[in-house]
Design an enzyme around this catalytic site. Structure first.
Site, PDB file in Angstrom:
ATOM      1  N   GLU A 131      11.997 -11.744 -22.765  1.00 18.68           N
ATOM      2  CA  GLU A 131      11.670 -12.991 -22.673  1.00 18.68           C
ATOM      3  C   GLU A 131      13.172 -13.844 -23.167  1.00 18.68           C
ATOM      4  OE1 GLU A 131       7.724 -14.394 -23.649  1.00 18.68           O
ATOM      5  OE2 GLU A 131       9.002 -15.556 -25.334  1.00 18.68           O
ATOM      6  N   ASP A 158       8.287 -23.337 -33.155  1.00 21.56           N
ATOM      7  CA  ASP A 158       8.829 -22.090 -33.589  1.00 21.56           C
ATOM      8  C   ASP A 158       8.992 -22.213 -35.227  1.00 21.56           C
ATOM      9  OD1 ASP A 158       9.679 -20.182 -31.698  1.00 21.56           O
ATOM     10  OD2 ASP A 158      10.374 -22.337 -30.765  1.00 21.56           O
ATOM     11  N   TYR A 217      -0.076 -17.222 -21.111  1.00 23.71           N
ATOM     12  CA  TYR A 217       0.210 -16.935 -22.561  1.00 23.71           C
ATOM     13  C   TYR A 217      -0.762 -17.401 -23.339  1.00 23.71           C
ATOM     14  CZ  TYR A 217       3.982 -16.559 -26.337  1.00 23.71           C
ATOM     15  OH  TYR A 217       4.579 -16.093 -27.434  1.00 23.71           O
TER      16      TYR A 217
END
Lengths: 276, 397
Positions: A58, A69, A184
């Site tokens: 990825e 993040d 995901y």
């Protein structure tokens, strides 16, 4: 195996999961920002990752404001951008990787603005040509971009969507309508970053998701140890390892980087590492 | 274009929307449902009206600025949000959202702040309503707004310094969103402007539109006619949209003033004037970005305008040519601050000073019977050290 460019590259993703069915282990998918730690580091890193036995890579498309993040990936993105990494150089890197014989799936993960600015349809076309198999856009829920969605659909590029522990049945149904390739599953409510324990809610969450989705399930966010990968293996089809892998790379010296990458991946796969 | 309501997905034309991680999608859906529910609940609206009147001190006055009017040769009315409790318009939306947080059963409130006015307003509301409060603020802003940092702490809030990126409002917002993603189940995010994912731009606009509603009634009572211009500064754009919204269907020029910082060819925060469409903090809108979609750090002497994005409804008003947007530099804004201080005895916030400066710049192009409503979004106390440092204490005295 040699994929010609007119062959549907989505085959790489389905092929990966088909192959793993027989091995009864989850796919191991490390994440690394493209163009980092050095601008031209990605080629060697990905080659090493494939050789070490990971099942896909990825690649992070750096963004200035990565709000999903944690600090490890934020800093890496910042450095990558400072070094001149952009939407175009990331696609060039993928193209080079394919030329150098990388055959496992290449998944690009990023935020929507760099792709939107590049032009969604143009990005899909160029990504497809370069050899990208799938795209994950963290801040683009299904239904928000018709342009990207239809371009991806027409070209056979998988748009991978995310579900979270907060996703209720209504959301799960909605996401399932759009999902392609794999789903995901974000393991926790939070940002990316290594954690010592996986959420105790994870089994329930994955069970709920599987009621709505037939696709392979990948679990990511917070996975940093072999025992996490084992847990994921009991629940899902793939483990995505981000910050822990990023940290391994940033802590290794340039000379020892390849050795450390191989060690890390073998350890995550539960293989005894006699490499060093 | 007559009305300015977003579609069901929160889109104002091509702008707005919900560009957020999936983790937050159920939360914004819940918020939207709760908001519509509350809006139609007389008890909720009465409670809000009660606090706005007896706690915030609304309605705020509409002050005829006679000396400034004489000086510039036009008629100028000041909408006095500087007189609202905590000294700026931010309290209007913070209070309403605090009540929503209570209604939703959330015990913990987070917010981002630039100038500190929204942080102070949020901390105030949390003290009033007994909610836990965490404020995210860029390190750079903490330095230039230390008075407001002290106020927030005094009000019982925890102020968390943000040291990533440009260490200003943009990064404080990133950090607040990260907190929200992590603690979404028990946390309400009080966004301070008409930015963020739907329903925030619409909801904050609705709560701030009390500014324009009052101003419209007040000017009609005062002079029996509508103004020719409504004027306000624009960072994210909440005070501007609050003033503009009730005038959208009137024959009134709506003018928003952005921060030109050190100049439009240098570092600035003139998002609408110089930016291009992009996606940041959950919405599509104009954005300061490079050719690759990386967000550019904004600059303004005014922390409240120091933001590379803008509310999606402003982008929509801009492309539909219903509102006009111009920009004013740091130095011009300082002149604006001095002008209003000296002529009216009102020291405006540096944000507001941009609008004042613009008015003095274009006054000669207007007619003597033109009536302008200028939104004094906040008072300038918080900016005194910045102003003193820039002008020099001798000059500023």
């Amino acid at each position: 195996m040699n994929f010609s460019s007119d062959l549907n590259t989505s085959d790489r993703i389905s092929e990966m999961f088909r192959k793993l069915k027989n091995e009864s282990r989850p796919a191991l998918i490390p994440f690394v920002p493209a163009g980092w730690p050095e601008f031209d580091a990605t080629i060697d890193i990905v080659k090493t990752v494939e050789k070490a036995g990971a099942d896909a890579i990825e690649l992070g498309l750096p963004f200035s404001d990565p709000l999903a993040d944690g600090v490890t990936n934020q800093n890496a993105y910042y450095e990558a951008i400072q070094q001149g990494t952009n939407t175009s150089t990331v696609l060039e890197t993928v193209s080079l990787l394919r030329k150098e014989g990388i055959e496992f799936p290449i998944i690009v993960m990023g935020y929507f603005n760099p792709i939107f600015t590049y032009g969604s349809a143009r990005w899909v076309k160029d990504a497809k040509e370069a050899g990208v198999d799938a795209l994950i856009v963290v801040d683009l829920p299904p239904g928000e971009s018709n342009e990207l969605e239809s371009a991806a659909k027409n070209s056979g590029l998988h748009l991978i969507y995310l579900v979270a522990p907060t996703s209720n049945p209504e959301r799960l149904r909605h996401v399932a309508n759009y999902a392609s390739g794999f789903l995901y599953c974000v393991s926790l409510t939070g940002t990316t970053g290594a954690r010592s324990e996986l959420s105790s809610e994870l089994p329930d969450f994955i069970h709920r998701v599987s009621e709505y989705v037939d696709l392979p399930l990948a679990i990511g966010f917070g996975i940093s140890e072999r025992k996490h990968v084992e847990e994921v293996g009991k629940l899902a089809d793939a483990a995505i390892i981000g910050s822990a892998f990023v940290r391994t790379i940033s802590e290794a010296s340039l000379e020892e980087r390849s050795i450390e990458i191989v060690k890390f991946i073998r350890q995550m796969k539960g293989e005894d590492s006699d490499f060093s | 274009m007559k009305t300015s309501q977003p579609d069901a997905g929160g889109h104002f034309g091509d702008f707005g929307g919900k560009y957020i991680p999936e983790t937050l999608m159920p939360a914004v859906a819940e918020l939207e449902e709760c908001y519509f529910d509350a809006k139609n609940d007389p008890e909720f609206m009465n409670t809000l009206a009660h606090f706005l009147k007896n706690y915030v001190g609304r309605p705020t006055p509409l002050t005829f600025a006679s000396r400034l009017s004489d000086f510039l040769g036009i008629k100028i009315y000041l909408k006095r949000e500087d007189l609202a409790h905590t000294g700026a318009h931010k309290i209007n939306a913070a209070l309403a959202q605090g009540l929503l947080a209570k209604r939703m059963g959330k015990r913990r409130v987070i917010a981002e702040t630039g100038a500190g006015q929204h942080g102070v307003a949020t901390a105030t509301v949390c003290a009033l309503l007994d909610l836990d409060c965490v404020i995210y603020m860029g390190e750079e802003d903490i330095l230039r707004q230390s008075l407001n940092v002290f106020r927030m702490k005094l009000l019982g809030a925890e102020v968390r310094a943000v040291d990533s990126g440009s260490r200003t409002l943009k990064d404080a917002t990133n950090e607040a969103i990260r907190d929200w993603v992590t603690n979404v189940r028990d946390t309400y995010y009080i966004i301070g402007s008409v930015v963020g994912p739907h329903p925030y731009p619409m909801m904050v606009r609705d709560f701030q539109s009390i500014i324009g509603k009052e101003a419209r009634e007040q000017i009609l009572t005062e002079i029996g006619q509508l103004p020719s211009i409504c004027l306000a500064c624009v960072g994210g754009g909440s005070n501007a949209i609050g003033l503009f919204y009730p005038f959208l269907e009137d024959d009134v020029r709506l003018i928003g003033i952005e921060a030109a910082g050190q100049g439009l060819n240098a570092k600035h925060a003139a998002t609408i004037s110089k930016g291009s469409p992009g996606i940041l903090h959950g919405a599509r809108s104009f954005l300061l970005q490079d050719n690759w979609g990386q967000v550019i750090e904004a600059h303004s002497i005014s922390a409240g305008l120091d933001y590379p994005g803008v509310g999606p409804e402003h982008s929509w008003l801009k492309v539909n040519e219903r509102a006009e947007y111009y920009s004013i530099t740091d130095l011009e804004a300082l002149e604006g601050l001095k002008l209003l201080s000296e002529t009216e005895g009102i020291i405006p916030a540096l944000e507001t000073s941009h609008a004042v400066a613009f008015l003095s710049k274009i006054a000669s192009e207007l007619n003597s019977d033109d009536v302008v409503i200028l939104n004094v979004s906040g008072r300038g106390d918080k900016d005194m050290s910045t102003v003193a440092n820039t002008l020099g204490v001798a000059d500023g005295s």
